[in-house]
Design an enzyme around this catalytic site. Structure first.
Site, PDB file in Angstrom:
ATOM      1  N   LYS A  73       0.842  -1.200   0.000  1.00 30.94           N
ATOM      2  CA  LYS A  73       0.000   0.000   0.000  1.00 30.94           C
ATOM      3  C   LYS A  73       0.876   1.249   0.000  1.00 30.94           C
ATOM      4  O   LYS A  73       1.915   1.290   0.682  1.00 30.94           O
ATOM      5  CB  LYS A  73      -0.893  -0.027   1.251  1.00 30.94           C
ATOM      6  CG  LYS A  73      -1.909   1.108   1.330  1.00 30.94           C
ATOM      7  CD  LYS A  73      -2.773   0.938   2.582  1.00 30.94           C
ATOM      8  CE  LYS A  73      -3.881   1.967   2.677  1.00 30.94           C
ATOM      9  NZ  LYS A  73      -4.710   1.786   3.892  1.00 30.94           N
ATOM     10  N   SER A 148      -9.636   1.465   3.061  1.00 32.66           N
ATOM     11  CA  SER A 148      -8.880   2.265   2.126  1.00 32.66           C
ATOM     12  C   SER A 148      -7.842   1.494   1.322  1.00 32.66           C
ATOM     13  O   SER A 148      -7.370   1.982   0.291  1.00 32.66           O
ATOM     14  CB  SER A 148      -8.182   3.385   2.886  1.00 32.66           C
ATOM     15  OG  SER A 148      -7.255   2.842   3.815  1.00 32.66           O
ATOM     16  N   SER A 172      -9.541  -0.862   7.220  1.00 38.35           N
ATOM     17  CA  SER A 172      -9.009  -0.699   5.866  1.00 38.35           C
ATOM     18  C   SER A 172      -8.315  -1.903   5.274  1.00 38.35           C
ATOM     19  O   SER A 172      -8.013  -1.901   4.081  1.00 38.35           O
ATOM     20  CB  SER A 172      -8.052   0.492   5.807  1.00 38.35           C
ATOM     21  OG  SER A 172      -8.790   1.673   5.656  1.00 38.35           O
TER      22      SER A 172
END
Ligand code: GLN
Length: 481
Positions: A73, A148, A172
């Site tokens: 990420k 996210s 997330s």
């Protein structure tokens, strides 16, 4: 796609090389990115170079992830690659150091192929808050992948990489895992170092793992878990052998169910899938017990006070002086700060900063922030009481399967409500895992969440493994390598 152990076996036996493995992953990432937008950066040159070093035996350390391609990420620092956090404000920022989790993965022989798209500063549940356009769900590209960490979830679901890292402040990792049909594990607060993870809510953030099976998740957690002198909140608690934990059955384990969490607001198909999973656990020899989490109904309110308060403080550092983007044509320092932040941050991040500064401001601090901290303690107590009666609590991960783009983006409250099942774990600091447990009538994945006491990742993985062995997840996303 092969599991980690299959990949490392093939490489060890010389049937393939790290280079061939990583080139195949890079090809998949590049090809599928047109439809998924899962990657913000793909590092072909760096990844191939590292694969060659690994093939030449130049990489020191252990080899449990020898030649395994992995996606990270874009809010976790990897030296020499961008870290944008899905925001414009970091501009072309490249961290000069690796996050501890990254150092440990590299030590074990993993190869980072790229940085994945996410909601700006990890704030969101749909990826629609990324400054670089949303990730699309590989099961249905008209739908969100969750957020996210949507890019990491989509990359694993689409078969680009076997595993990926995300971060989980309020869900997330678990929520996008659920919406994309993969496993998403959020460890206990303090299990994995946050050094090199860009801070959102420092008392809530944890790096987590996406994988397709419990064995792969166990292997990655094994590699990244443990005390780190760079992060004082990592605990000096021994890291068990997670792979060993998968070997024993779950006979006699107790699974808690809170009926109140299976009521109003929950999609009927999700409820049915969770009920079926509970029955499956019964068949596997687990005992089902009723538990009560009476303060869980306050979790969304508490989370959106504490997370925004911490975010408003953490994000104060982006002022155009030290990092990335700086607005032009600002005659004085104050103008420069204001313009940089105005142009650099997107609307959701601004909303959070405003909410956060509000709940911390003199006069409101006691009514909001302090009160939220007190309710957070009550919620922790709820979990302690529940775990006195059971080894894990099962809930849905998300109240609905993947929703359409635009469906909730104009209604922040509706979006926040999506996190109702996941934020509790971060507030209490306990570990949680999302496990695919079915498909909706529209062919969309549904995830169940298992929450356990502190440091019980081994048990959560064991419960996941037992379930997946008895009920392999059927179905492949439309967009798949
Ligand atoms: N969806 C939640 C939020 O918007 C959780 C985000 C996260 O875990 N980083 O805050």
């Amino acid at each position: 796609m092969e599991s980690i152990s299959q990949l490392t076996d093939l490489i060890a036996r010389g049937e393939t090389s790290a280079r061939a493995t990583v080139e195949a992953a890079l090809d998949r990432a590049e090809t599928l990115n047109e439809s998924l937008n899962a990657f913000l950066a793909i590092d072909r040159e760096g990844a191939v170079k590292r694969a060659e070093e690994i093939d030449a035996g130049q990489s020191a350390g252990e080899t449990s992830l020898h030649g395994v391609p992995i996606a990270i990420k874009d809010n976790i620092c990897v030296r020499g690659m961008q870290t944008s956090c899905g925001s414009r404000i970091l501009g072309p920022y490249q961290p000069p150091y690796n996050a501890t989790a990254i150092d440990r993965l590299l030590q074990a022989g993993a190869i980072v192929i790229g940085k994945t798209n996410c909601d700006e500063f990890a704030m969101g549940s749909s990826n629609e808050n990324s400054a670089f356009g949303p990730v699309r769900n590989p099961w249905d590209t008209s739908r969100v992948p969750g957020g996210s960490s949507g890019g990491s979830a989509a990359a694993v679901a689409a078969g680009i990489v076997p595993v990926a890292l995300g971060s989980d402040t309020g869900g997330s990792v678990r929520q996008p895992a659920s919406l994309c049909g993969v496993i998403g594990l959020k460890p206990t607060y303090g299990r994995v170092s946050r050094y090199g993870l860009v801070a959102f809510g420092s008392s809530l953030d944890q790096i987590g793992v996406f994988a397709r099976n419990a064995t792969d998740a166990a292997l990655v957690l094994q590699t990244i878990a443990g005390r780190d002198p760079h992060d004082a909140t990592t605990a000096d608690v021994p890291v068990p052998n997670y792979a060993d934990a998968l070997k024993s059955d779950i006979n006699g384990m107790r699974i808690g169910v809170s009926r109140a969490l299976l009521g109003e607001g929950l999609d009927a198909e999700v409820r049915a899938a969770i009920e079926k999973a509970i029955d499956a656990y019964k068949d596997l020899g687990a005992e089902i017990v009723d538990v009560d989490l009476p303060h869980a109904k306050y979790a969304i309110a508490v989370y959106y006070i504490i997370a925004t308060a911490e975010a408003s403080s953490n994000l104060a550092r982006y002022d155009g002086v030290r990092y990335g983007f700086r607005a032009e044509e600002a005659p004085a320092l104050r103008d420069m700060y204001r313009k940089t932040r105005d142009e650099g941050f997107g609307p959701e991040v601004k909303r959070r900063i405003m909410l956060g500064t509000y709940v911390l401001s003199a006069g409101y601090y006691d009514a909001y922030y302090l009160k939220a901290q007190k309710v957070r303690m009550l919620l922790r107590q709820d979990f302690a009481n529940a775990f006195a009666r059971c080894d894990a609590v099962v809930t849905p991960t998300s109240p609905t399967p993947a929703f359409k783009f635009g469906e909730k983006v104009d209604d922040p409250l509706a979006m926040y409500l999506n996190d109702v099942y996941t934020v509790t774990a971060n507030l209490a600091g306990v570990p949680g895992i999302s496990v695919p447990c079915g498909l909706s009538s529209e062919g969309l994945p549904i995830g169940m969440q298992l929450l356990g006491p502190y440091w019980s990742e081994a048990n959560l993985l064991r419960l996941t493994h037992a379930y997946q062995t008895a009920h392999p997840f059927e179905g492949t996303p439309k967009i798949h390598a």
